[in-house]
Motif scaffolding. Sequence first.
Motif, PDB file in Angstrom:
ATOM      1  N   ASN A  37       0.653  -1.072  -0.300  1.00  0.00           N
ATOM      2  CA  ASN A  37       0.251  -0.098  -0.007  1.00  0.00           C
ATOM      3  C   ASN A  37       0.699   1.106  -0.233  1.00  0.00           C
ATOM      4  O   ASN A  37       0.301   2.297  -1.007  1.00  0.00           O
ATOM      5  N   LEU A  38       1.493   1.317   0.439  1.00  0.00           N
ATOM      6  CA  LEU A  38       2.253   2.111   0.594  1.00  0.00           C
ATOM      7  C   LEU A  38       3.595   2.676  -0.731  1.00  0.00           C
ATOM      8  O   LEU A  38       3.383   3.371  -1.408  1.00  0.00           O
ATOM      9  N   SER A  39       4.351   1.685  -1.160  1.00  0.00           N
ATOM     10  CA  SER A  39       3.997   1.852  -2.566  1.00  0.00           C
ATOM     11  C   SER A  39       3.146   2.157  -3.868  1.00  0.00           C
ATOM     12  O   SER A  39       3.694   2.976  -4.311  1.00  0.00           O
ATOM     13  N   ILE A  40       2.065   1.672  -3.722  1.00  0.00           N
ATOM     14  CA  ILE A  40       1.023   2.401  -4.232  1.00  0.00           C
ATOM     15  C   ILE A  40       1.087   3.249  -4.032  1.00  0.00           C
ATOM     16  O   ILE A  40       0.755   4.608  -5.068  1.00  0.00           O
ATOM     17  N   LEU A  41       0.799   4.561  -2.509  1.00  0.00           N
ATOM     18  CA  LEU A  41       1.074   5.569  -2.816  1.00  0.00           C
ATOM     19  C   LEU A  41       2.558   6.705  -3.303  1.00  0.00           C
ATOM     20  O   LEU A  41       1.909   7.780  -3.864  1.00  0.00           O
ATOM     21  N   LYS A  42       3.450   6.003  -3.195  1.00  0.00           N
ATOM     22  CA  LYS A  42       5.037   6.161  -3.027  1.00  0.00           C
ATOM     23  C   LYS A  42       4.996   6.418  -4.967  1.00  0.00           C
ATOM     24  O   LYS A  42       5.782   7.668  -5.094  1.00  0.00           O
ATOM     25  N   ILE A  49      -6.581   8.286   0.437  1.00  0.00           N
ATOM     26  CA  ILE A  49      -6.150   7.918   1.483  1.00  0.00           C
ATOM     27  C   ILE A  49      -6.359   8.066   2.655  1.00  0.00           C
ATOM     28  O   ILE A  49      -7.475   9.687   2.009  1.00  0.00           O
ATOM     29  N   ARG A  50      -6.837   7.455   3.977  1.00  0.00           N
ATOM     30  CA  ARG A  50      -7.382   7.895   4.764  1.00  0.00           C
ATOM     31  C   ARG A  50      -7.270   8.948   5.613  1.00  0.00           C
ATOM     32  O   ARG A  50      -5.653   8.879   5.166  1.00  0.00           O
ATOM     33  N   PHE A  51      -7.545  10.216   6.420  1.00  0.00           N
ATOM     34  CA  PHE A  51      -6.680  10.969   6.970  1.00  0.00           C
ATOM     35  C   PHE A  51      -5.825  10.196   8.193  1.00  0.00           C
ATOM     36  O   PHE A  51      -5.036  11.673   8.056  1.00  0.00           O
ATOM     37  N   SER A  52      -6.289   9.296   8.672  1.00  0.00           N
ATOM     38  CA  SER A  52      -5.453   9.097   9.952  1.00  0.00           C
ATOM     39  C   SER A  52      -4.435   8.564   8.983  1.00  0.00           C
ATOM     40  O   SER A  52      -2.962   8.223   9.775  1.00  0.00           O
ATOM     41  N   THR A  53      -4.294   7.812   7.507  1.00  0.00           N
ATOM     42  CA  THR A  53      -2.983   7.467   7.597  1.00  0.00           C
ATOM     43  C   THR A  53      -2.146   8.410   7.019  1.00  0.00           C
ATOM     44  O   THR A  53      -0.944   8.303   7.723  1.00  0.00           O
ATOM     45  N   LEU A  54      -2.406   9.457   6.333  1.00  0.00           N
ATOM     46  CA  LEU A  54      -1.855  11.009   6.509  1.00  0.00           C
ATOM     47  C   LEU A  54      -1.575  10.973   6.755  1.00  0.00           C
ATOM     48  O   LEU A  54      -0.450  11.687   7.326  1.00  0.00           O
ATOM     49  N   ALA A  56      -0.796   9.596  10.402  1.00  0.00           N
ATOM     50  CA  ALA A  56       0.574   8.892  10.795  1.00  0.00           C
ATOM     51  C   ALA A  56       1.478   9.179   9.797  1.00  0.00           C
ATOM     52  O   ALA A  56       2.868   9.101  10.888  1.00  0.00           O
ATOM     53  N   ILE A  57       1.657   8.954   8.677  1.00  0.00           N
ATOM     54  CA  ILE A  57       2.960   9.013   7.453  1.00  0.00           C
ATOM     55  C   ILE A  57       3.819  10.349   8.052  1.00  0.00           C
ATOM     56  O   ILE A  57       5.080  10.184   8.505  1.00  0.00           O
ATOM     57  N   CYS A  58       2.670  11.148   8.205  1.00  0.00           N
ATOM     58  CA  CYS A  58       3.441  12.958   9.064  1.00  0.00           C
ATOM     59  C   CYS A  58       4.398  13.160  10.009  1.00  0.00           C
ATOM     60  O   CYS A  58       5.271  13.366  10.229  1.00  0.00           O
ATOM     61  N   ASP A  59       3.333  11.772  10.713  1.00  0.00           N
ATOM     62  CA  ASP A  59       4.139  12.040  12.149  1.00  0.00           C
ATOM     63  C   ASP A  59       5.299  11.165  12.213  1.00  0.00           C
ATOM     64  O   ASP A  59       6.534  11.686  12.652  1.00  0.00           O
ATOM     65  N   VAL A  60       5.275  10.444  11.329  1.00  0.00           N
ATOM     66  CA  VAL A  60       6.779   9.356  11.479  1.00  0.00           C
ATOM     67  C   VAL A  60       7.556  10.510  11.249  1.00  0.00           C
ATOM     68  O   VAL A  60       8.999  10.253  10.993  1.00  0.00           O
ATOM     69  N   LEU A  61       6.943  10.713   9.350  1.00  0.00           N
ATOM     70  CA  LEU A  61       8.425  11.755   8.757  1.00  0.00           C
ATOM     71  C   LEU A  61       8.590  13.184   9.420  1.00  0.00           C
ATOM     72  O   LEU A  61       9.185  13.908   7.956  1.00  0.00           O
ATOM     73  N   GLU A  62       7.575  13.697  10.513  1.00  0.00           N
ATOM     74  CA  GLU A  62       7.789  14.453  10.998  1.00  0.00           C
ATOM     75  C   GLU A  62       7.682  16.086  10.254  1.00  0.00           C
ATOM     76  O   GLU A  62       8.822  17.000   9.324  1.00  0.00           O
ATOM     77  N   CYS A  63       6.489  15.961   9.167  1.00  0.00           N
ATOM     78  CA  CYS A  63       6.180  16.444   8.238  1.00  0.00           C
ATOM     79  C   CYS A  63       4.814  17.453   8.542  1.00  0.00           C
ATOM     80  O   CYS A  63       4.854  16.558   8.691  1.00  0.00           O
ATOM     81  N   VAL A  65       1.353  17.483   5.757  1.00  0.00           N
ATOM     82  CA  VAL A  65       0.850  17.572   4.875  1.00  0.00           C
ATOM     83  C   VAL A  65       0.942  17.924   3.154  1.00  0.00           C
ATOM     84  O   VAL A  65       1.416  16.792   2.439  1.00  0.00           O
ATOM     85  N   GLY A  66       1.476  18.921   2.840  1.00  0.00           N
ATOM     86  CA  GLY A  66       1.889  20.221   1.623  1.00  0.00           C
ATOM     87  C   GLY A  66       3.243  19.794   1.777  1.00  0.00           C
ATOM     88  O   GLY A  66       3.322  19.939   0.460  1.00  0.00           O
ATOM     89  N   GLU A  67       4.212  18.294   2.781  1.00  0.00           N
ATOM     90  CA  GLU A  67       5.285  18.265   2.511  1.00  0.00           C
ATOM     91  C   GLU A  67       5.375  17.226   1.309  1.00  0.00           C
ATOM     92  O   GLU A  67       6.167  16.812   0.358  1.00  0.00           O
ATOM     93  N   LEU A  68       4.281  16.734   1.746  1.00  0.00           N
ATOM     94  CA  LEU A  68       3.849  14.825   1.481  1.00  0.00           C
ATOM     95  C   LEU A  68       3.211  14.970   0.572  1.00  0.00           C
ATOM     96  O   LEU A  68       3.901  13.779  -0.959  1.00  0.00           O
ATOM     97  N   LEU A  69       2.302  15.702  -0.119  1.00  0.00           N
ATOM     98  CA  LEU A  69       1.401  15.112  -1.601  1.00  0.00           C
ATOM     99  C   LEU A  69       1.350  16.920  -2.050  1.00  0.00           C
ATOM    100  O   LEU A  69       0.817  18.274  -1.369  1.00  0.00           O
TER     101      LEU A  69
END
Length: 76
Positions: A37-42, A49-54, A56-63, A65-69
């Motif tokens: 699923n991460l590969s599909i996103l990548k 994408i669920r907001f909760s997933t978004l 969680a990813i941003c929390d781990v990457l310390e970023c 949403v606008g830096e990711l997408l």
Amino acid sequence: MGDDGPTGVHCRLDELLAARSMTLTELGERVGMSIVNLSILKNDRARAIRFSTLVAICDVLECEVGELLVRSPPER
């Protein structure tokens, strides 16, 4: 635009992982998401994408949403 066409959104997951010296596997373990699923996103193939997933990813990457997408330029 159909469901199979470009979404106009680009996921910068590769760049953010590289900047943090983190692997997709490590991110998946920390977020609780499969590598598939991460590969599909990548690879910009995700349609939603669920907001909760978004968050969680941003929390781990310390970023933010606008830096990711980001918006991708329209194809011509």
